[in-house]
Design a protein around this motif. Structure first.
Motif, PDB file in Angstrom:
ATOM      1  N   LEU A 288       6.028  -0.753  -8.319  1.00 56.31           N
ATOM      2  CA  LEU A 288       5.972   0.646  -7.922  1.00 56.31           C
ATOM      3  C   LEU A 288       7.345   1.158  -7.503  1.00 56.31           C
ATOM      4  CD1 LEU A 288       4.269   3.155  -7.341  1.00 56.31           C
ATOM      5  CD2 LEU A 288       3.831   2.262  -5.054  1.00 56.31           C
ATOM      6  N   ILE A 289       8.067   0.356  -6.724  1.00 59.53           N
ATOM      7  CA  ILE A 289       9.402   0.752  -6.305  1.00 59.53           C
ATOM      8  C   ILE A 289      10.332   0.857  -7.509  1.00 59.53           C
ATOM      9  CG2 ILE A 289      11.425   0.064  -4.962  1.00 59.53           C
ATOM     10  CD1 ILE A 289       9.119   1.085  -3.277  1.00 59.53           C
TER      11      ILE A 289
ATOM     12  N   LYS B  41       4.851  -2.458   2.586  1.00 57.38           N
ATOM     13  CA  LYS B  41       4.795  -3.853   3.042  1.00 57.38           C
ATOM     14  C   LYS B  41       3.991  -3.993   4.327  1.00 57.38           C
ATOM     15  CE  LYS B  41       9.093  -5.367   0.832  1.00 57.38           C
ATOM     16  NZ  LYS B  41      10.515  -5.756   1.028  1.00 57.38           N
ATOM     17  N   VAL B  42       4.155  -3.040   5.243  1.00 53.49           N
ATOM     18  CA  VAL B  42       3.368  -3.052   6.482  1.00 53.49           C
ATOM     19  C   VAL B  42       1.883  -2.888   6.167  1.00 53.49           C
ATOM     20  CG1 VAL B  42       2.899  -1.792   8.617  1.00 53.49           C
ATOM     21  CG2 VAL B  42       5.258  -2.254   7.946  1.00 53.49           C
ATOM     22  N   PHE B  43       1.564  -1.960   5.256  1.00 53.72           N
ATOM     23  CA  PHE B  43       0.170  -1.745   4.860  1.00 53.72           C
ATOM     24  C   PHE B  43      -0.413  -3.009   4.230  1.00 53.72           C
ATOM     25  CE2 PHE B  43      -2.903  -0.570   1.534  1.00 53.72           C
ATOM     26  CZ  PHE B  43      -3.869   0.059   2.320  1.00 53.72           C
ATOM     27  N   LEU B  44       0.376  -3.700   3.415  1.00 52.06           N
ATOM     28  CA  LEU B  44      -0.083  -4.925   2.768  1.00 52.06           C
ATOM     29  C   LEU B  44      -0.372  -6.012   3.796  1.00 52.06           C
ATOM     30  CD1 LEU B  44      -0.601  -6.628   0.235  1.00 52.06           C
ATOM     31  CD2 LEU B  44       1.852  -7.132   0.161  1.00 52.06           C
ATOM     32  N   ILE B  45       0.497  -6.149   4.775  1.00 48.22           N
ATOM     33  CA  ILE B  45       0.287  -7.166   5.811  1.00 48.22           C
ATOM     34  C   ILE B  45      -0.992  -6.889   6.593  1.00 48.22           C
ATOM     35  CG2 ILE B  45       1.227  -8.059   7.991  1.00 48.22           C
ATOM     36  CD1 ILE B  45       4.017  -7.707   6.786  1.00 48.22           C
ATOM     37  N   VAL B  46      -1.229  -5.618   6.930  1.00 48.37           N
ATOM     38  CA  VAL B  46      -2.465  -5.254   7.637  1.00 48.37           C
ATOM     39  C   VAL B  46      -3.677  -5.583   6.771  1.00 48.37           C
ATOM     40  CG1 VAL B  46      -3.804  -3.322   8.562  1.00 48.37           C
ATOM     41  CG2 VAL B  46      -1.355  -3.479   9.033  1.00 48.37           C
TER      42      VAL B  46
ATOM     43  N   TYR C 147      -1.900 -10.860  -1.127  1.00 51.34           N
ATOM     44  CA  TYR C 147      -0.482 -10.761  -0.760  1.00 51.34           C
ATOM     45  C   TYR C 147       0.407 -10.880  -2.002  1.00 51.34           C
ATOM     46  CZ  TYR C 147       4.033 -11.681   1.339  1.00 51.34           C
ATOM     47  OH  TYR C 147       5.353 -11.623   1.665  1.00 51.34           O
ATOM     48  N   VAL C 148       0.111 -11.868  -2.843  1.00 58.28           N
ATOM     49  CA  VAL C 148       0.926 -12.071  -4.043  1.00 58.28           C
ATOM     50  C   VAL C 148       0.811 -10.877  -4.982  1.00 58.28           C
ATOM     51  CG1 VAL C 148       1.219 -13.483  -6.120  1.00 58.28           C
ATOM     52  CG2 VAL C 148       0.799 -14.579  -3.904  1.00 58.28           C
TER      53      VAL C 148
ATOM     54  N   TRP D 141       3.672  -7.937  -5.861  1.00 64.94           N
ATOM     55  CA  TRP D 141       4.032  -7.630  -7.243  1.00 64.94           C
ATOM     56  C   TRP D 141       3.869  -6.133  -7.525  1.00 64.94           C
ATOM     57  CZ3 TRP D 141       1.172  -5.774 -11.456  1.00 64.94           C
ATOM     58  CH2 TRP D 141       1.807  -5.863 -12.694  1.00 64.94           C
ATOM     59  N   VAL D 142       2.754  -5.560  -7.034  1.00 65.08           N
ATOM     60  CA  VAL D 142       2.509  -4.129  -7.253  1.00 65.08           C
ATOM     61  C   VAL D 142       3.580  -3.287  -6.560  1.00 65.08           C
ATOM     62  CG1 VAL D 142       0.923  -2.218  -6.745  1.00 65.08           C
ATOM     63  CG2 VAL D 142       0.025  -4.394  -7.594  1.00 65.08           C
TER      64      VAL D 142
END
Length: 272
Positions: free
Chosen positions: A39-40, A69-74, A29-30, A34-35
């Motif tokens: 990237l943004i 962010k949704v992909f990261l949470i999944v 998550y961290v 950061w990535v």
């Protein structure tokens, strides 16, 4: 003591089994956050160099940011051992329920997409929509934010804007300022028009092309109404509007040309 020992041992086993997963999930998550941030930031720099429209730039950046962010949470949830397939089914069911409850928000998202495609306005334009008027501050996924002339923030749903009337005062290179100035019936119309023409031509913010016009608009009860129509750039509208009114009054007074006032006011003055 034996019961406490059992619970302690059970806690140790849980820590051994889920501790590494939890630590890994936190690290993912961290690192992922950061990535995404980097990237943004990189995308923003690339878009700036490519001279992307600012409205489209902000919209796409918000969209990509939320998607990542949704992909990261999944990804984090799957690392914790949760079945992604089951989780996806739960998300789909919840998404359907939320979608039905948030139809307005979905229409606002669709409205934002339409605004990005057809571009009826962009950031910095002075527009009127849904009863609000102001300069476009930002175009976001669900809303458009305007800064009003009173320096208030107006937040308008994109769905309402996309389905309503939009007046974009900044779309063209020039605007016409509509003013009506009355003179007395005993005054010389030609002289008054020349005085007003001098006021307008001496204003550097009044454009020479298109050509301004001064014509008799109506014969009122107590005045001959002149339609004064100068042209200016959209950003100079209010300066030309107010300065023309003030300078016209001063110039007509200096020329001895009467600007009549209502008879009720005149009678009251005589009584006093």
């Amino acid at each position: 003591m034996e019961k406490a020992q059992e619970w302690f041992n059970y806690g140790i086993e849980l820590a051994k089994e889920f501790g590494p997963k939890l630590v890994t999930a936190i690290l993912i998550y961290v690192l992922g956050s950061w990535v995404i941030k980097r990237l943004i930031g990189s995308m923003k720099k690339v878009m700036a160099k490519s001279k992307y429209d600012e409205s489209l730039q902000n919209f796409l950046l918000n969209l990509v940011s939320w998607g990542l962010k949704v992909f990261l949470i999944v990804l984090v949830i799957s690392r914790l051992g949760v079945d992604v397939t089951t989780f996806a089914a739960i998300i789909a069911a919840a998404g359907l329920a939320v979608g039905l409850a948030l139809q307005g928000s979905l229409s606002n998202f669709a409205g934002g997409v339409l605004i990005m495609i057809f571009k009826p306005y962009k950031i910095g334009d002075f527009i009127e929509a849904q009863g609000a008027i102001g300069t476009v501050k930002s175009i976001e996924i669900f809303t458009t934010k305007l800064t009003t002339p009173q320096n208030k923030l107006a937040i308008i749903p994109n769905g309402a804007i996309a389905n309503g009337n939009i007046v974009n005062y900044s779309a063209e290179k020039w605007m016409r300022v509509d003013l009506t100035i009355g003179i007395g019936y005993d005054e010389d119309i030609k002289k008054a028009k020349n005085v007003l023409l001098e006021v307008l031509t001496s204003n550097p913010k009044v454009l020479k092309n298109p050509e301004l016009s001064i014509n008799v608009e109506a014969l009122g009860e107590s005045s001959v109404d002149l339609a004064v129509r100068p042209f200016c750039k959209p950003e100079d509208y209010w300066d030309v509007y107010f300065s023309t009114l003030e300078n016209s009054k001063i110039a007509l007074d200096n020329a001895g040309i009467e600007i009549p006032y209502p008879h009720s006011v005149e009678i009251q003055k005589k009584d006093n």
